[in-house]
Design a protein around this motif. Structure first.
Motif, short mmCIF file in Angstrom:
data_model
loop_
_atom_site.label_atom_id
_atom_site.label_comp_id
_atom_site.label_asym_id
_atom_site.label_seq_id
_atom_site.Cartn_x
_atom_site.Cartn_y
_atom_site.Cartn_z
N THR A 101 -4.41 9.14 -3.00
CA THR A 101 -3.34 9.32 -3.99
C THR A 101 -3.74 8.68 -5.31
O THR A 101 -3.61 9.30 -6.38
CB THR A 101 -2.03 8.68 -3.48
OG1 THR A 101 -1.77 9.19 -2.18
CG2 THR A 101 -0.87 9.03 -4.39
N MET A 160 -3.08 5.87 0.51
CA MET A 160 -3.08 5.25 -0.81
C MET A 160 -4.34 5.62 -1.60
O MET A 160 -4.25 6.00 -2.77
CB MET A 160 -2.99 3.73 -0.68
CG MET A 160 -2.96 3.07 -2.04
SD MET A 160 -2.91 1.29 -1.98
CE MET A 160 -4.60 0.90 -1.62
N LEU A 167 1.96 2.07 -3.25
CA LEU A 167 0.85 2.25 -4.19
C LEU A 167 0.62 1.05 -5.10
O LEU A 167 0.24 1.21 -6.25
CB LEU A 167 1.08 3.51 -5.05
CG LEU A 167 1.16 4.83 -4.30
CD1 LEU A 167 1.55 5.96 -5.25
CD2 LEU A 167 -0.17 5.15 -3.63
N SER A 188 3.86 6.65 -1.13
CA SER A 188 2.50 7.12 -1.38
C SER A 188 2.34 8.57 -0.90
O SER A 188 1.64 9.36 -1.52
CB SER A 188 1.47 6.19 -0.75
OG SER A 188 1.65 6.08 0.62
N LYS A 222 0.83 -1.21 0.00
CA LYS A 222 0.00 0.00 0.00
C LYS A 222 0.86 1.26 0.00
O LYS A 222 0.57 2.22 -0.69
CB LYS A 222 -0.93 0.00 1.21
CG LYS A 222 -2.03 -1.04 1.07
CD LYS A 222 -3.08 -0.89 2.14
CE LYS A 222 -4.21 -1.89 1.86
NZ LYS A 222 -5.35 -1.70 2.74
N ASN A 223 1.91 1.23 0.81
CA ASN A 223 2.78 2.41 0.86
C ASN A 223 3.50 2.65 -0.46
O ASN A 223 3.92 3.76 -0.75
CB ASN A 223 3.80 2.28 1.99
CG ASN A 223 3.14 2.42 3.34
OD1 ASN A 223 2.13 3.11 3.47
ND2 ASN A 223 3.69 1.77 4.35
#
Ligand SMILES: Nc1ncnc2c1ncn2[C@@H]1O[C@H](COP(=O)(O)OP(=O)(O)OP(=O)(O)O)[C@@H](O)[C@H]1O
Ligand SMILES: [Mg+2]
Length: 671
Positions: free
Chosen positions: A191, A188, A146, A222, A143-144
């Motif tokens: 973004t 996330m 993306l 992210s 997730k970090n």
């Protein structure tokens, strides 16, 4: 507020992107605060078009307070000062329709996520705690960075990663069904939305016309992208940071983002600040010498603006109880001699588990203290209960919250009943709450049980409706009364006094909610759904009971101390294996630990004390400790080792760190 020429330059440069790169205590945060005022008062920006992002809620609050002293109430209206996660939450909240989220979405904290993943991985033999943790870390890393589940499934390599990617997809689907988001989603999701939806992007770029970011070295991919999307082509932003204070790589932070910024924005204005206004000359010298042992991308200079000051003290204790006693004794004596206040002292440690013993020693000596992080207001069971009820009120499909509260206080909806409700919910693919409403509940449960489930859930629906219609505070009161929560506390607490305390916490929560529902100068009034997400976020971010004004010794982890300053600092547990931490040593990442020590040292304004133990209990065993290598890297002429007879000679000092350690161990053990 006074500024030096370099700070002045950073504040008044508004025509393009600006990076302030400078060491600890050089006034980076001061630049941000002054720049906000400058933008409003000199450049004609409306406060509501400015957003400032900091790393912790505590820092955001401090910034708000400091701004309030500079800008008038009217001028400051609408100014957004928040953490990255609150900003993300704000975007999600306003764009929930585009995102396909129902308005009362829930925020899952780590425990919720863990519970859900445990359930999802039952068949995969992942009950092993380590493996689950690996999965959580992997999902968070994705997730970090993306990486959405579909892409994770494409790029996954090896059996384990492939499995993780599949579980990631399953996890996402369940979160969607629960109308829930986790911590990493808060960055996330906005973004991804901003980069894929031009209309939304333009709307937000118009809303936020100038963006400022503090502690920029700790942004992950992210967050970097979120900033990029928000500032767009115009690139009106100022970010400030210090690569030597990057301490969140384990959460995906990329200090390289500082370098990347120069590439993405060739016209980036780089400002360096070289004067430290926080610490005594000695403290600063120690910090500079320590951090010089790390490799550096940027050259930085940091000169002391204050006096040379007192030597740094190293206190050696026999074990951790003794360490806490010595800290407290030193503190009491020092406070008396210096006419200081309790709040002038901070005790900083590597891990939360170290806090308990200090807490005990402080309590025994009747010294008021406050722990930031660790035992949270929100982790108290009474707060979790009430928050659980609120979560269900705003999002009945939040199964985790429902599970927490459906039998608190006891109403005959125990595990056996729940299992039956759960089976019905599974079969029909609906939430537990919805299952209680389902006509088939009458077959699933015995008549008495079905009746209870239906009455309870209907009552909650009614309350939820009332809360939504605007009668929110009354609905809340009615809820707490309706469940006889006070009686429940008296029934389940060890003493009436404890029950009273817990009820006080509930009132405190109620007061907070009231404030948020009503709004104030800086914050608009919120709906209950907004309040609940905000409070859950607050809990997740800081797990803290705030009381800024009172005179208390400050206790927190080194991580949590970033950006703060205290006249007198105790940096405890300065031992190999603890600081630097063993896990980082195992990964060969001693540099991050050194940065952490640098952060700790540079929090101190006037005096700094290190403490260490000769022995420490670990995993039930009493283990011998070695002094932290960082102590040995410090300029020994500026250190006083309290338990030692004399300073090491020049010759001894020239020995390598390793033999130094051996030497010191020998000295420590002699006693
Ligand atoms: N020009 C100045 N004159 C006097 N004091 C200053 C000046 N600039 C900053 N200070 C003071 O120095 C201290 C450190 O400033 P600040 O917290 O802004 O530093 P920082 O660079 O953000 O530190 P950190 O890296 O730890 O976040 C504060 O007490 C601040 O008020
Ligand atoms: Mg700062």
């Amino acid at each position: 507020m006074k500024l030096n020429p370099a700070q002045q330059q950073a504040v008044t440069y508004v025509s393009g992107p600006c990076l302030v790169l400078a060491g600890a205590g050089s006034g980076k945060t001061r630049v941000i605060i002054n720049k906000i005022a400058y933008l409003v008062q000199q450049c004609g920006y409306k406060a509501r078009h400015i957003a400032a992002v900091t790393f912790t809620n505590k820092a955001a609050r401090e910034m708000k307070e400091r701004i309030a002293g500079t800008l008038g109430k009217g001028e400051a209206r609408g100014l957004r000062i928040s953490t990255f996660h609150t900003l993300g939450l704000d975007i999600i909240r306003r764009e929930h329709k585009v995102l396909g989220l129902k308005p009362g979405f829930s925020l899952f904290d780590d425990q919720d996520t863990l519970a859900l993943l445990k359930e999802l991985t039952e068949d995969e033999l992942l009950e092993d705690k380590d493996q689950l943790q690996q999965l959580i870390k992997q999902i968070s890393d994705w997730k970090n960075d993306l990486v959405l589940p579909e892409r994770a499934q494409r790029i996954a390599q090896g059996e384990k990663e492939v499995l993780h990617a599949e579980l990631y997809a399953r996890y996402r689907d369940h979160m969607t069904a629960y109308n829930a988001l986790d911590f990493d989603d808060l960055i996330m999701i906005p973004t991804v939305l901003l980069s894929s939806n031009q209309a939304v992007r333009e709307k937000w770029q118009d809303r936020i016309r100038y963006l400022l970011v503090d502690e920029y070295q700790d942004t992950n991919t992210s967050q970097y992208q979120l900033v990029k999307q928000l500032v767009g082509e115009r690139a009106r932003f100022t970010v400030v940071g210090d690569d030597d204070q990057s301490i969140y790589s384990w959460r995906g932070a990329k200090p390289q983002n500082l370098v990347l910024l120069g590439k993405d924005y060739p016209n980036l204005e780089l400002v360096k600040l070289e004067e430290n206004y926080r610490s005594s000359g000695r403290i600063l010298k120690a910090a500079n010498i320590l951090i010089a042992n790390n490799p550096h991308v940027y050259d930085k200079t940091l000169r002391a603006n204050l006096n040379y000051g007192e030597p740094l003290t190293v206190v050696t204790a026999n074990n951790e109880e003794h360490e806490a006693e010595r800290v407290v004794a030193t503190l009491v004596r020092h406070k008396f001699m210096n006419h200081a206040k309790h709040k002038d002292y901070a005790i900083l440690y590597r891990g939360n588990h170290q806090a308990r013993i200090f807490e005990k020693a402080l309590m025994t000596n009747r010294i008021p203290y406050k722990i930031s992080g660790g035992t949270s207001f929100f982790s108290r069971s009474e707060i979790k209960d009430i928050m659980g009820y609120l979560r269900v009120l705003v999002n009945p499909d939040d199964d985790n919250a429902f599970l927490r509260i459906c039998n608190v206080p006891k109403r005959g909806m125990g595990p056996a009943t729940l299992e039956k409700i759960g089976r019905l919910a599974n079969r029909k693919q609906i939430s537990l709450f919805a299952a209680c409403f389902d006509p088939e509940i009458e077959q699933a449960l015995p008549p008495q049980g079905a009746e209870t489930a239906m009455v309870f859930t209907r009552w909650l629906v009614e309350l939820g409706d009332r809360a939504q219609r605007g009668d929110t505070l009354e609905a809340l009161k009615e809820m707490i009364r309706g469940i006889n929560y006070e009686d429940h506390l008296y029934d389940t607490s060890p003493s009436p006094k404890a029950a009273e305390m817990r009820m006080k916490n509930v009132s405190e929560l109620y007061r907070w909610i009231t404030d948020m529902l009503e709004g104030d100068d800086l914050e608009e009034a919120m709906t209950l759904a907004q309040v609940v997400t905000r409070l859950t976020l607050r809990d997740m971010m800081e797990r803290n009971n705030e009381d800024e004004e009172s005179d208390q010794v400050q206790m927190m982890t080194l991580h949590a101390s970033k950006g703060l300053e205290f006249p007198y600092v105790f940096l405890v547990g300065a031992e190999e294996g603890l600081l630097p931490h063993q896990s980082s040593l195992d990964e060969g990442n001693v540099e991050e630990e050194r940065r952490l020590a640098y952060v700790g040292i540079t929090r101190a304004q006037r005096e700094l004390f290190f403490t260490l133990c000769k022995e420490r209990r670990q995993y039930g065993e009493q283990l011998k400790c070695e002094p932290s290598r960082f102590l040995l890297e410090l300029p020994q002429d500026d250190l006083v080792w309290e338990a030692r007879q004399k300073k090491p000679s020049a010759e001894q000092r020239q020995q390598t760190g390793k033999s130094n350690i051996a030497m010191m161990r020998a000295m420590l053990n002699k006693k």
